[in-house]
Scaffold this motif. Structure first.
Motif, PDB file in Angstrom:
ATOM      1  N   UNK A 171       0.827  -1.205   0.000  1.00 43.50           N
ATOM      2  CA  UNK A 171       0.000   0.000   0.000  1.00 43.50           C
ATOM      3  C   UNK A 171       0.865   1.262   0.000  1.00 43.50           C
ATOM      4  N   UNK A 172       1.932   1.221   0.772  1.00 47.02           N
ATOM      5  CA  UNK A 172       2.819   2.379   0.828  1.00 47.02           C
ATOM      6  C   UNK A 172       3.562   2.582  -0.486  1.00 47.02           C
ATOM      7  N   UNK A 173       4.148   1.526  -1.029  1.00 45.31           N
ATOM      8  CA  UNK A 173       4.921   1.674  -2.260  1.00 45.31           C
ATOM      9  C   UNK A 173       4.019   1.983  -3.451  1.00 45.31           C
ATOM     10  N   UNK A 174       2.781   1.526  -3.413  1.00 46.41           N
ATOM     11  CA  UNK A 174       1.854   1.817  -4.505  1.00 46.41           C
ATOM     12  C   UNK A 174       1.564   3.308  -4.618  1.00 46.41           C
ATOM     13  N   UNK A 175       1.698   4.005  -3.498  1.00 43.80           N
ATOM     14  CA  UNK A 175       1.433   5.449  -3.496  1.00 43.80           C
ATOM     15  C   UNK A 175       2.621   6.259  -3.991  1.00 43.80           C
ATOM     16  N   UNK A 176       3.764   5.589  -4.208  1.00 48.25           N
ATOM     17  CA  UNK A 176       4.982   6.301  -4.571  1.00 48.25           C
ATOM     18  C   UNK A 176       5.234   6.273  -6.075  1.00 48.25           C
ATOM     19  N   UNK A 177       5.973   7.245  -6.555  1.00 46.52           N
ATOM     20  CA  UNK A 177       6.258   7.387  -7.980  1.00 46.52           C
ATOM     21  C   UNK A 177       7.317   6.384  -8.430  1.00 46.52           C
ATOM     22  N   UNK A 178       7.333   6.047  -9.719  1.00 44.12           N
ATOM     23  CA  UNK A 178       8.452   5.266 -10.262  1.00 44.12           C
ATOM     24  C   UNK A 178       9.777   5.949  -9.945  1.00 44.12           C
ATOM     25  N   UNK A 256      20.951 -10.463  10.575  1.00 45.91           N
ATOM     26  CA  UNK A 256      19.934  -9.718   9.854  1.00 45.91           C
ATOM     27  C   UNK A 256      20.282  -9.575   8.383  1.00 45.91           C
ATOM     28  N   UNK A 257      19.257  -9.256   7.595  1.00 46.78           N
ATOM     29  CA  UNK A 257      19.424  -9.012   6.165  1.00 46.78           C
ATOM     30  C   UNK A 257      19.080  -7.563   5.860  1.00 46.78           C
ATOM     31  N   UNK A 258      19.617  -7.071   4.748  1.00 39.99           N
ATOM     32  CA  UNK A 258      19.322  -5.713   4.311  1.00 39.99           C
ATOM     33  C   UNK A 258      19.311  -5.648   2.801  1.00 39.99           C
ATOM     34  N   UNK A 259      18.538  -4.717   2.263  1.00 38.34           N
ATOM     35  CA  UNK A 259      18.511  -4.533   0.821  1.00 38.34           C
ATOM     36  C   UNK A 259      17.753  -3.279   0.441  1.00 38.34           C
ATOM     37  N   UNK A 260      17.879  -2.917  -0.820  1.00 38.00           N
ATOM     38  CA  UNK A 260      17.133  -1.797  -1.396  1.00 38.00           C
ATOM     39  C   UNK A 260      16.462  -2.290  -2.669  1.00 38.00           C
ATOM     40  N   UNK A 261      15.185  -1.981  -2.785  1.00 39.24           N
ATOM     41  CA  UNK A 261      14.453  -2.289  -4.012  1.00 39.24           C
ATOM     42  C   UNK A 261      13.934  -1.016  -4.641  1.00 39.24           C
ATOM     43  N   UNK A 262      13.999  -0.938  -5.965  1.00 37.80           N
ATOM     44  CA  UNK A 262      13.575   0.262  -6.693  1.00 37.80           C
ATOM     45  C   UNK A 262      12.287  -0.025  -7.458  1.00 37.80           C
ATOM     46  N   UNK A 263      11.369   0.903  -7.396  1.00 36.45           N
ATOM     47  CA  UNK A 263      10.115   0.811  -8.142  1.00 36.45           C
ATOM     48  C   UNK A 263      10.343   1.356  -9.532  1.00 36.45           C
ATOM     49  N   UNK A 264      10.261   0.506 -10.539  1.00 31.56           N
ATOM     50  CA  UNK A 264      10.551   0.926 -11.901  1.00 31.56           C
ATOM     51  C   UNK A 264       9.318   1.435 -12.645  1.00 31.56           C
ATOM     52  N   UNK A 265       8.143   1.008 -12.247  1.00 31.42           N
ATOM     53  CA  UNK A 265       6.932   1.465 -12.957  1.00 31.42           C
ATOM     54  C   UNK A 265       5.745   1.475 -12.027  1.00 31.42           C
TER      55      UNK A 265
END
Length: 265
Positions: A171-178, A256-265
């Protein structure tokens, strides 16, 4: 201070204790002390998470992301999100979100940005994304038509499966821009002896706190629909490490684990 419970441990104040801070109460120190006795590496875990936060924020800012939504802020310490981001780009805007009154009190007093940038603070819970996205502070400071870095660093292991963390993230990421990014770190017991992990879990449960360890495979689902940035989802201290202190750690010490994911579209 409305809503402040000093007789009940709070994860943010326990985390501050692990980092060597002084903003905790006897209930927090007692619970955190029991965890340290069972898993002394928890202090190294907390420090490694803090260094990851700095590396991740610098990475996002250097990619042109000038807006940050930091949920589960924690008590201010060195190298806070706005300090790191605004050192790269002075006009960075940061909205901090937490649900502990003492965190918000410290944030309002200590988290001051550059003249060019802005900071704001929202009293809300990760589990209520509508309250976060609909807050006056988010609406005023963040332009959701442009990329935002959504930060949930060392937070989601305090959110049980029953509270639908993956759905809330969606829900949070859906509100964000590519071009927006999800910055995440999360505890795991995959590197910890089972008896130690079980005892730590019992300690948190006895203190009235939820703690959910998740596997690498489970955590990958939090990045569904996003493109993982190299090197992917890795032990916290291995994500683009820049510090000799990280290179000296093992996965078992960090847990622990860590990462970054980018919203492309």
């Amino acid at each position: 201070m409305s809503g402040l419970r000093i007789d009940v441990p709070h994860p943010a104040r326990m985390y501050d204790y692990y980092l060597g801070g002084k903003d905790s109460f006897p209930a927090d120190r007692a619970a955190a002390g029991r965890v340290v006795a069972l898993f002394p590496q928890v202090r190294a875990t907390a420090r490694a998470n803090r260094r990851f936060l700095g590396r991740a924020v610098r990475y996002a800012a250097r990619q042109g992301i000038h807006q940050f939504l930091d949920i589960g802020t924690g008590i201010p310490t060195a190298d806070n999100t706005h300090e790191v981001a605004q050192a790269v780009t002075a006009d960075a805007r940061i909205v901090y979100v937490d649900n502990d009154p003492i965190v918000l009190s410290h944030a309002r007093a200590l988290l001051r940005g550059t003249p060019e940038g802005r900071t704001a603070y929202v009293d809300a819970d990760f589990r209520d994304p509508a309250a976060i996205l609909g807050s006056a502070q988010v609406k005023e400071l963040l332009d959701l038509s442009r990329p935002v870095a959504l930060m949930v660093v060392s937070l989601l292991h305090f959110v049980s499966d029953e509270d639908r963390p993956a759905e809330v993230l969606k829900e949070l990421t859906s509100a964000l821009a590519p071009g927006s990014a999800l910055i995440l770190s999360h505890a795991t017991d995959e590197f910890t002896p089972p008896e130690v992990a079980a005892n730590v879990l019992r300690t948190y449960t006895a203190a009235g706190l939820s703690l959910t360890s998740r596997t690498h495979a489970e955590l990958l689902h939090f990045f569904d629909g996003l493109e993982l940035v190299d090197p992917g989802l890795v032990p916290v201290h291995e994500w683009r490490t820049e510090d000799q202190a990280d290179r000296a750690l093992t996965s078992g010490e960090v847990a622990g684990y860590a990462g970054i994911g980018v919203k492309r579209s």
